[in-house]
Design an enzyme around this catalytic site. Structure first.
Site, PDB file in Angstrom:
ATOM      1  N   GLU A   1       5.827  -4.979   7.858  1.00 49.67           N
ATOM      2  CA  GLU A   1       4.994  -4.060   8.590  1.00 49.67           C
ATOM      3  C   GLU A   1       5.517  -3.355   9.888  1.00 49.67           C
ATOM      4  O   GLU A   1       5.340  -2.288  10.404  1.00 49.67           O
ATOM      5  CB  GLU A   1       3.690  -4.331   8.399  1.00 49.67           C
TER       6      GLU A   1
ATOM      7  N   GLY B   1       0.980  -5.248   0.838  1.00 47.63           N
ATOM      8  CA  GLY B   1      -0.198  -5.443   0.278  1.00 47.63           C
ATOM      9  C   GLY B   1      -0.076  -6.141  -1.086  1.00 47.63           C
ATOM     10  O   GLY B   1      -0.962  -6.624  -1.670  1.00 47.63           O
TER      11      GLY B   1
ATOM     12  N   ASP C   1      -0.922  -6.981   7.043  1.00 48.35           N
ATOM     13  CA  ASP C   1      -2.331  -7.047   6.942  1.00 48.35           C
ATOM     14  C   ASP C   1      -2.628  -7.387   5.498  1.00 48.35           C
ATOM     15  O   ASP C   1      -1.805  -8.080   4.797  1.00 48.35           O
ATOM     16  CB  ASP C   1      -2.682  -5.359   7.066  1.00 48.35           C
TER      17      ASP C   1
ATOM     18  N   GLY D   1       0.752  -1.216   0.065  1.00 44.51           N
ATOM     19  CA  GLY D   1       0.048  -0.045  -0.039  1.00 44.51           C
ATOM     20  C   GLY D   1       0.764   1.156   0.128  1.00 44.51           C
ATOM     21  O   GLY D   1       2.034   1.474   0.358  1.00 44.51           O
TER      22      GLY D   1
END
Length: 401
Positions: free
Chosen positions: A170, A147, A178, A98
Protein backbone atom coordinates in the site's frame (compact mmCIF):
# COMPACT_ATOMS: atom_id res chain seq x y z
CA UNK A 1 -25.98 -22.92 -5.22
CA UNK A 2 -23.95 -21.49 -8.14
CA UNK A 3 -21.73 -23.91 -10.00
CA UNK A 4 -18.27 -22.45 -10.56
CA UNK A 5 -17.40 -24.51 -13.60
CA UNK A 6 -20.37 -25.22 -15.90
CA UNK A 7 -21.39 -23.60 -19.19
CA UNK A 8 -23.66 -21.13 -17.37
CA UNK A 9 -20.76 -20.05 -15.16
CA UNK A 10 -18.56 -19.44 -18.22
CA UNK A 11 -21.29 -17.44 -19.99
CA UNK A 12 -21.86 -15.29 -16.93
CA UNK A 13 -18.13 -14.74 -16.43
CA UNK A 14 -17.80 -13.67 -20.09
CA UNK A 15 -20.74 -11.31 -19.63
CA UNK A 16 -19.27 -9.83 -16.47
CA UNK A 17 -15.91 -9.38 -18.14
CA UNK A 18 -17.59 -7.22 -20.79
CA UNK A 19 -19.20 -4.85 -18.34
CA UNK A 20 -18.42 -5.70 -14.73
CA UNK A 21 -14.81 -6.70 -14.43
CA UNK A 22 -13.01 -4.10 -16.47
CA UNK A 23 -11.19 -1.64 -14.30
CA UNK A 24 -13.39 1.25 -15.37
CA UNK A 25 -16.98 2.41 -15.06
CA UNK A 26 -19.49 1.87 -17.85
CA UNK A 27 -23.17 2.44 -18.52
CA UNK A 28 -24.46 -1.13 -18.78
CA UNK A 29 -26.58 -2.20 -15.84
CA UNK A 30 -25.31 -4.92 -13.51
CA UNK A 31 -28.05 -6.87 -11.75
CA UNK A 32 -27.81 -8.23 -8.18
CA UNK A 33 -27.72 -11.76 -9.62
CA UNK A 34 -24.74 -10.80 -11.80
CA UNK A 35 -22.94 -9.37 -8.76
CA UNK A 36 -23.49 -12.61 -6.85
CA UNK A 37 -21.21 -14.31 -9.36
CA UNK A 38 -18.33 -12.29 -7.88
CA UNK A 39 -18.42 -14.87 -5.06
CA UNK A 40 -19.38 -18.38 -6.12
CA UNK A 41 -20.25 -21.24 -3.79
CA UNK A 42 -19.35 -24.92 -3.85
CA UNK A 43 -20.85 -27.40 -1.39
CA UNK A 44 -19.83 -30.92 -0.54
CA UNK A 45 -20.73 -32.99 2.51
CA UNK A 46 -20.58 -30.72 5.51
CA UNK A 47 -18.25 -28.10 4.01
CA UNK A 48 -18.85 -24.99 1.94
CA UNK A 49 -16.35 -23.14 -0.24
CA UNK A 50 -16.51 -19.44 -1.14
CA UNK A 51 -14.78 -18.74 -4.46
CA UNK A 52 -13.63 -15.19 -5.13
CA UNK A 53 -14.52 -14.85 -8.79
CA UNK A 54 -13.17 -11.80 -10.59
CA UNK A 55 -10.24 -13.45 -12.37
CA UNK A 56 -9.47 -10.68 -14.89
CA UNK A 57 -9.08 -8.31 -11.89
CA UNK A 58 -7.14 -10.93 -9.88
CA UNK A 59 -10.27 -11.33 -7.71
CA UNK A 60 -10.00 -7.78 -6.37
CA UNK A 61 -12.59 -7.16 -3.67
CA UNK A 62 -15.68 -5.00 -4.13
CA UNK A 63 -18.28 -3.69 -1.72
CA UNK A 64 -20.77 -6.30 -2.89
CA UNK A 65 -18.27 -9.09 -2.29
CA UNK A 66 -17.87 -7.87 1.30
CA UNK A 67 -21.63 -8.00 1.85
CA UNK A 68 -22.05 -11.35 0.12
CA UNK A 69 -19.25 -12.93 2.11
CA UNK A 70 -20.82 -11.66 5.34
CA UNK A 71 -24.20 -13.12 4.40
CA UNK A 72 -22.80 -16.48 3.33
CA UNK A 73 -20.52 -16.89 6.34
CA UNK A 74 -23.22 -15.94 8.84
CA UNK A 75 -25.62 -18.44 7.29
CA UNK A 76 -22.98 -21.17 7.28
CA UNK A 77 -22.02 -20.47 10.87
CA UNK A 78 -25.65 -20.86 11.97
CA UNK A 79 -26.28 -24.01 9.90
CA UNK A 80 -25.70 -27.10 12.10
CA UNK A 81 -25.16 -29.24 8.98
CA UNK A 82 -22.07 -27.28 7.95
CA UNK A 83 -18.90 -28.18 9.82
CA UNK A 84 -16.23 -26.02 8.24
CA UNK A 85 -15.68 -23.42 5.51
CA UNK A 86 -13.07 -22.89 2.81
CA UNK A 87 -12.13 -19.95 0.59
CA UNK A 88 -10.18 -19.85 -2.65
CA UNK A 89 -9.80 -17.71 -5.75
CA UNK A 90 -10.57 -18.23 -9.44
CA UNK A 91 -7.76 -18.19 -11.95
CA UNK A 92 -4.16 -17.33 -11.15
CA UNK A 93 -4.82 -15.34 -7.97
CA UNK A 94 -6.32 -15.85 -4.56
CA UNK A 95 -7.04 -12.13 -4.18
CA UNK A 96 -5.00 -9.06 -5.15
CA UNK A 97 -6.71 -6.88 -2.52
CA UNK A 98 -9.38 -4.22 -2.72
CA UNK A 99 -10.43 -2.87 -6.10
CA UNK A 100 -8.31 0.27 -5.74
CA UNK A 101 -8.94 1.46 -9.29
CA UNK A 102 -12.67 1.59 -8.55
CA UNK A 103 -11.90 3.42 -5.30
CA UNK A 104 -9.80 5.87 -7.31
CA UNK A 105 -12.78 6.59 -9.57
CA UNK A 106 -15.13 6.92 -6.60
CA UNK A 107 -12.74 9.47 -5.09
CA UNK A 108 -12.51 11.36 -8.40
CA UNK A 109 -16.31 11.36 -8.76
CA UNK A 110 -16.80 12.64 -5.23
CA UNK A 111 -18.62 9.62 -3.73
CA UNK A 112 -17.55 9.57 -0.06
CA UNK A 113 -20.48 7.44 1.12
CA UNK A 114 -19.63 4.70 -1.37
CA UNK A 115 -16.04 4.75 -0.11
CA UNK A 116 -17.26 4.45 3.47
CA UNK A 117 -19.47 1.52 2.47
CA UNK A 118 -16.60 -0.25 0.74
CA UNK A 119 -14.35 -0.22 3.81
CA UNK A 120 -17.20 -0.95 6.21
CA UNK A 121 -18.37 -4.03 4.28
CA UNK A 122 -14.90 -5.54 3.97
CA UNK A 123 -13.62 -4.73 7.46
CA UNK A 124 -16.82 -6.12 8.95
CA UNK A 125 -16.27 -9.38 7.09
CA UNK A 126 -12.66 -9.53 8.27
CA UNK A 127 -13.87 -9.20 11.87
CA UNK A 128 -16.44 -11.95 11.26
CA UNK A 129 -13.69 -14.21 9.93
CA UNK A 130 -11.40 -13.38 12.83
CA UNK A 131 -14.10 -14.41 15.31
CA UNK A 132 -15.56 -17.27 13.27
CA UNK A 133 -16.86 -20.21 15.28
CA UNK A 134 -16.11 -22.89 12.68
CA UNK A 135 -12.80 -24.03 11.18
CA UNK A 136 -11.75 -22.05 8.12
CA UNK A 137 -9.31 -23.03 5.37
CA UNK A 138 -7.99 -20.38 2.97
CA UNK A 139 -6.22 -21.78 -0.10
CA UNK A 140 -3.73 -19.07 -1.10
CA UNK A 141 -2.76 -20.37 -4.53
CA UNK A 142 -1.45 -17.32 -6.37
CA UNK A 143 -1.38 -13.59 -5.69
CA UNK A 144 -2.40 -12.81 -2.09
CA UNK A 145 -1.99 -9.10 -1.49
CA UNK A 146 -3.48 -6.22 0.49
CA UNK A 147 -7.10 -6.92 1.34
CA UNK A 148 -6.60 -10.48 0.11
CA UNK A 149 -4.43 -11.07 3.15
CA UNK A 150 -7.16 -9.50 5.30
CA UNK A 151 -9.85 -11.96 4.19
CA UNK A 152 -7.63 -14.99 4.80
CA UNK A 153 -5.02 -14.52 7.55
CA UNK A 154 -7.54 -14.19 10.45
CA UNK A 155 -8.99 -17.63 9.66
CA UNK A 156 -7.94 -20.92 11.25
CA UNK A 157 -5.78 -22.38 8.47
CA UNK A 158 -3.91 -20.77 5.57
CA UNK A 159 -2.50 -23.05 2.87
CA UNK A 160 0.32 -21.54 0.79
CA UNK A 161 1.74 -23.05 -2.39
CA UNK A 162 4.69 -22.66 -4.75
CA UNK A 163 2.54 -20.13 -6.64
CA UNK A 164 1.73 -17.93 -3.63
CA UNK A 165 2.90 -14.32 -3.72
CA UNK A 166 2.22 -12.40 -0.50
CA UNK A 167 2.59 -8.62 -0.15
CA UNK A 168 1.07 -5.56 1.48
CA UNK A 169 2.14 -2.95 -1.10
CA UNK A 170 0.00 0.00 0.00
CA UNK A 171 2.75 2.55 0.72
CA UNK A 172 3.81 2.40 -2.94
CA UNK A 173 0.38 3.83 -3.92
CA UNK A 174 0.21 6.47 -1.18
CA UNK A 175 -1.99 4.46 1.19
CA UNK A 176 -1.35 2.41 4.34
CA UNK A 177 -1.43 -1.35 5.11
CA UNK A 178 -5.08 -1.92 6.05
CA UNK A 179 -7.71 -4.68 6.22
CA UNK A 180 -6.29 -5.85 9.54
CA UNK A 181 -2.67 -5.62 8.35
CA UNK A 182 -1.58 -3.61 11.38
CA UNK A 183 -2.70 -6.57 13.52
CA UNK A 184 -1.39 -9.36 11.27
CA UNK A 185 1.98 -7.81 10.49
CA UNK A 186 2.67 -6.64 14.03
CA UNK A 187 2.45 -10.21 15.34
CA UNK A 188 5.10 -11.63 12.99
CA UNK A 189 8.56 -12.58 14.29
CA UNK A 190 10.94 -9.74 15.11
CA UNK A 191 10.61 -6.72 12.84
CA UNK A 192 9.39 -8.64 9.80
CA UNK A 193 6.04 -6.82 10.03
CA UNK A 194 7.67 -3.41 9.82
CA UNK A 195 9.71 -4.53 6.81
CA UNK A 196 6.68 -5.93 4.96
CA UNK A 197 4.40 -3.03 5.83
CA UNK A 198 6.86 -0.29 4.88
CA UNK A 199 8.39 -1.80 1.74
CA UNK A 200 5.46 -3.82 0.39
CA UNK A 201 8.01 -6.35 -0.90
CA UNK A 202 6.96 -9.94 -1.52
CA UNK A 203 7.12 -13.22 0.35
CA UNK A 204 6.93 -16.66 -1.24
CA UNK A 205 4.68 -19.44 -0.01
CA UNK A 206 7.64 -21.09 1.72
CA UNK A 207 8.47 -17.82 3.46
CA UNK A 208 4.85 -17.44 4.56
CA UNK A 209 5.02 -20.86 6.18
CA UNK A 210 8.32 -20.08 7.88
CA UNK A 211 7.04 -16.90 9.53
CA UNK A 212 3.58 -18.19 10.46
CA UNK A 213 1.47 -16.33 7.91
CA UNK A 214 0.65 -19.74 6.43
CA UNK A 215 -0.11 -22.83 8.49
CA UNK A 216 0.54 -25.37 5.70
CA UNK A 217 2.35 -25.61 2.37
CA UNK A 218 1.68 -27.83 -0.65
CA UNK A 219 2.59 -27.82 -4.32
CA UNK A 220 -0.14 -26.21 -6.42
CA UNK A 221 -0.70 -29.36 -8.47
CA UNK A 222 -1.66 -31.16 -5.26
CA UNK A 223 -4.51 -28.77 -4.43
CA UNK A 224 -7.24 -30.90 -6.11
CA UNK A 225 -6.16 -33.90 -4.02
CA UNK A 226 -6.22 -31.83 -0.84
CA UNK A 227 -9.65 -30.42 -1.66
CA UNK A 228 -11.05 -33.88 -2.34
CA UNK A 229 -9.76 -35.09 1.01
CA UNK A 230 -11.28 -32.11 2.80
CA UNK A 231 -14.65 -32.50 1.09
CA UNK A 232 -14.92 -36.07 2.41
CA UNK A 233 -14.72 -34.88 6.01
CA UNK A 234 -17.85 -34.88 8.14
CA UNK A 235 -16.66 -32.76 11.04
CA UNK A 236 -16.61 -29.39 12.72
CA UNK A 237 -13.51 -30.30 14.72
CA UNK A 238 -10.49 -28.14 13.77
CA UNK A 239 -8.09 -30.89 14.79
CA UNK A 240 -9.66 -33.27 12.26
CA UNK A 241 -9.42 -30.62 9.53
CA UNK A 242 -5.82 -30.00 10.54
CA UNK A 243 -4.97 -33.71 10.37
CA UNK A 244 -6.33 -33.85 6.83
CA UNK A 245 -4.23 -30.82 5.84
CA UNK A 246 -1.15 -32.34 7.46
CA UNK A 247 -1.46 -35.46 5.30
CA UNK A 248 -1.14 -33.31 2.17
CA UNK A 249 1.33 -30.76 3.51
CA UNK A 250 4.99 -30.66 2.55
CA UNK A 251 8.14 -29.25 4.05
CA UNK A 252 9.15 -25.96 2.45
CA UNK A 253 12.52 -24.24 2.73
CA UNK A 254 12.79 -20.47 2.19
CA UNK A 255 15.50 -19.28 -0.18
CA UNK A 256 18.85 -18.67 1.48
CA UNK A 257 18.98 -15.12 0.12
CA UNK A 258 15.44 -14.18 1.20
CA UNK A 259 14.26 -11.94 4.02
CA UNK A 260 13.40 -14.84 6.35
CA UNK A 261 17.14 -15.54 6.61
CA UNK A 262 17.74 -11.92 7.67
CA UNK A 263 15.71 -11.65 10.87
CA UNK A 264 18.75 -10.37 12.80
CA UNK A 265 19.38 -7.69 10.17
CA UNK A 266 15.70 -6.68 10.28
CA UNK A 267 15.96 -6.31 14.04
CA UNK A 268 19.02 -4.14 13.63
CA UNK A 269 17.52 -1.86 10.96
CA UNK A 270 13.73 -1.84 11.44
CA UNK A 271 13.57 -1.58 15.24
CA UNK A 272 14.32 2.16 15.18
CA UNK A 273 11.69 4.69 16.25
CA UNK A 274 11.52 6.64 12.98
CA UNK A 275 11.54 5.93 9.26
CA UNK A 276 14.56 8.23 8.87
CA UNK A 277 16.55 6.13 11.36
CA UNK A 278 15.51 2.94 9.59
CA UNK A 279 16.75 4.29 6.27
CA UNK A 280 20.00 5.54 7.81
CA UNK A 281 20.62 2.12 9.33
CA UNK A 282 19.95 0.36 6.02
CA UNK A 283 22.33 2.72 4.22
CA UNK A 284 25.08 1.93 6.73
CA UNK A 285 24.50 -1.82 6.25
CA UNK A 286 24.36 -1.45 2.46
CA UNK A 287 27.74 0.31 2.51
CA UNK A 288 29.22 -2.25 4.85
CA UNK A 289 27.84 -5.42 3.25
CA UNK A 290 27.56 -4.42 -0.44
CA UNK A 291 24.33 -6.40 -0.20
CA UNK A 292 21.81 -6.21 -3.06
CA UNK A 293 19.03 -6.96 -0.57
CA UNK A 294 19.80 -3.77 1.37
CA UNK A 295 19.95 -1.78 -1.87
CA UNK A 296 16.60 -3.16 -3.09
CA UNK A 297 14.97 -2.42 0.28
CA UNK A 298 16.30 1.14 0.28
CA UNK A 299 15.15 1.74 -3.28
CA UNK A 300 11.64 0.57 -2.43
CA UNK A 301 11.43 2.82 0.63
CA UNK A 302 12.53 5.81 -1.41
CA UNK A 303 9.89 5.08 -4.06
CA UNK A 304 7.07 5.03 -1.49
CA UNK A 305 4.98 7.92 -0.21
CA UNK A 306 6.85 9.62 2.67
CA UNK A 307 3.61 10.21 4.58
CA UNK A 308 2.50 6.60 4.02
CA UNK A 309 5.79 5.31 5.40
CA UNK A 310 5.43 7.25 8.65
CA UNK A 311 1.77 6.32 8.95
CA UNK A 312 2.47 2.63 8.29
CA UNK A 313 5.24 2.45 10.89
CA UNK A 314 3.05 3.99 13.58
CA UNK A 315 0.09 1.81 12.62
CA UNK A 316 2.07 -1.43 12.93
CA UNK A 317 3.58 -0.34 16.23
CA UNK A 318 0.11 0.49 17.60
CA UNK A 319 -1.28 -2.79 16.25
CA UNK A 320 1.20 -4.73 18.36
CA UNK A 321 -0.68 -3.54 21.46
CA UNK A 322 -4.23 -3.82 20.13
CA UNK A 323 -6.86 -6.48 19.46
CA UNK A 324 -8.14 -7.21 15.94
CA UNK A 325 -11.29 -5.13 16.44
CA UNK A 326 -9.30 -2.17 17.74
CA UNK A 327 -7.01 -2.37 14.72
CA UNK A 328 -9.92 -2.53 12.26
CA UNK A 329 -11.70 0.42 13.88
CA UNK A 330 -8.50 2.48 13.79
CA UNK A 331 -7.71 1.44 10.22
CA UNK A 332 -11.23 2.45 9.15
CA UNK A 333 -10.57 5.98 10.41
CA UNK A 334 -7.20 5.95 8.64
CA UNK A 335 -8.65 4.65 5.38
CA UNK A 336 -11.27 7.38 5.27
CA UNK A 337 -8.52 9.94 5.84
CA UNK A 338 -6.47 8.30 3.08
CA UNK A 339 -9.35 8.36 0.57
CA UNK A 340 -11.54 11.32 1.58
CA UNK A 341 -9.45 13.48 3.91
CA UNK A 342 -7.06 16.39 3.21
CA UNK A 343 -4.16 14.05 2.39
CA UNK A 344 -6.12 11.81 0.00
CA UNK A 345 -4.32 13.28 -2.99
CA UNK A 346 -1.45 10.86 -2.30
CA UNK A 347 -3.68 7.85 -2.94
CA UNK A 348 -4.99 9.33 -6.19
CA UNK A 349 -1.47 10.20 -7.30
CA UNK A 350 -0.13 6.78 -6.38
CA UNK A 351 -2.87 4.90 -8.22
CA UNK A 352 -2.53 7.22 -11.21
CA UNK A 353 1.22 6.69 -11.43
CA UNK A 354 1.20 2.92 -10.79
CA UNK A 355 -2.04 1.71 -12.37
CA UNK A 356 -3.71 4.37 -14.56
CA UNK A 357 -1.04 6.28 -16.49
CA UNK A 358 1.70 3.85 -15.38
CA UNK A 359 4.40 6.48 -15.65
CA UNK A 360 5.87 5.27 -12.31
CA UNK A 361 6.53 8.88 -11.33
CA UNK A 362 4.16 9.86 -8.48
CA UNK A 363 4.47 13.37 -7.08
CA UNK A 364 4.04 12.81 -3.34
CA UNK A 365 2.78 15.50 -0.95
CA UNK A 366 4.84 16.07 1.12
CA UNK A 367 7.67 15.06 -1.24
CA UNK A 368 10.17 14.03 1.46
CA UNK A 369 10.26 12.52 4.93
CA UNK A 370 11.60 15.66 6.57
CA UNK A 371 8.55 17.58 5.38
CA UNK A 372 6.10 15.14 6.98
CA UNK A 373 5.09 16.74 10.27
CA UNK A 374 3.86 15.01 13.41
CA UNK A 375 0.54 16.84 12.97
CA UNK A 376 0.07 15.28 9.52
CA UNK A 377 0.59 11.80 10.93
CA UNK A 378 -1.66 12.54 13.93
CA UNK A 379 -4.41 13.78 11.64
CA UNK A 380 -4.23 10.56 9.60
CA UNK A 381 -5.17 8.64 12.76
CA UNK A 382 -8.10 10.89 13.69
CA UNK A 383 -11.72 10.86 12.58
CA UNK A 384 -12.57 12.90 9.48
CA UNK A 385 -14.76 15.19 11.59
CA UNK A 386 -15.77 15.25 15.27
CA UNK A 387 -19.14 13.76 14.25
CA UNK A 388 -17.79 11.06 11.89
CA UNK A 389 -19.03 7.65 13.15
CA UNK A 390 -16.50 4.92 13.86
CA UNK A 391 -16.75 1.49 12.28
CA UNK A 392 -19.35 -0.50 14.20
CA UNK A 393 -18.33 -4.07 14.97
CA UNK A 394 -20.35 -6.58 17.04
CA UNK A 395 -17.67 -6.75 19.75
CA UNK A 396 -20.17 -7.57 22.50
CA UNK A 397 -21.53 -10.52 20.53
CA UNK A 398 -18.28 -11.87 19.09
CA UNK A 399 -15.09 -12.08 21.12
CA UNK A 400 -12.06 -10.63 19.39
CA UNK A 401 -8.49 -11.96 19.40
Amino acid sequence: MHNANGLLGRIVRDKLWRFGYRRSFCSLKVTPEDLDYQVLVEGSGCSRTAILNRPPALNALTTHMGYRLQKLYKNWEEDPNIGFVMMKGSGRAFCAGGDIVSLYHLRKRGSPDAIREFFSSLYSFIYLLGTYLKPHVAILNGVTMGGGTGVSIPGTFRVATDRTIFATPETIIGFHPDAGASFNLSHLPGRLGEYLGLTGLKLSGAEMLACGLATHYIRSEEIPVMEEQLKKLLTDDPSVVESSLEKCAEVAHPEKTGVIRRIDLLEKCFSHDTVEEIIDSLEIEAGRRKDTWCITTLRRLKESSPLSLKVALRSIREGRLQTLDQCLIREYRMSLQGLIGPMSGNFCEGVRARLIDKDEAPKWDPPSLEKVSEDMVDNYFSALTPTEPDLELPVKLRESI
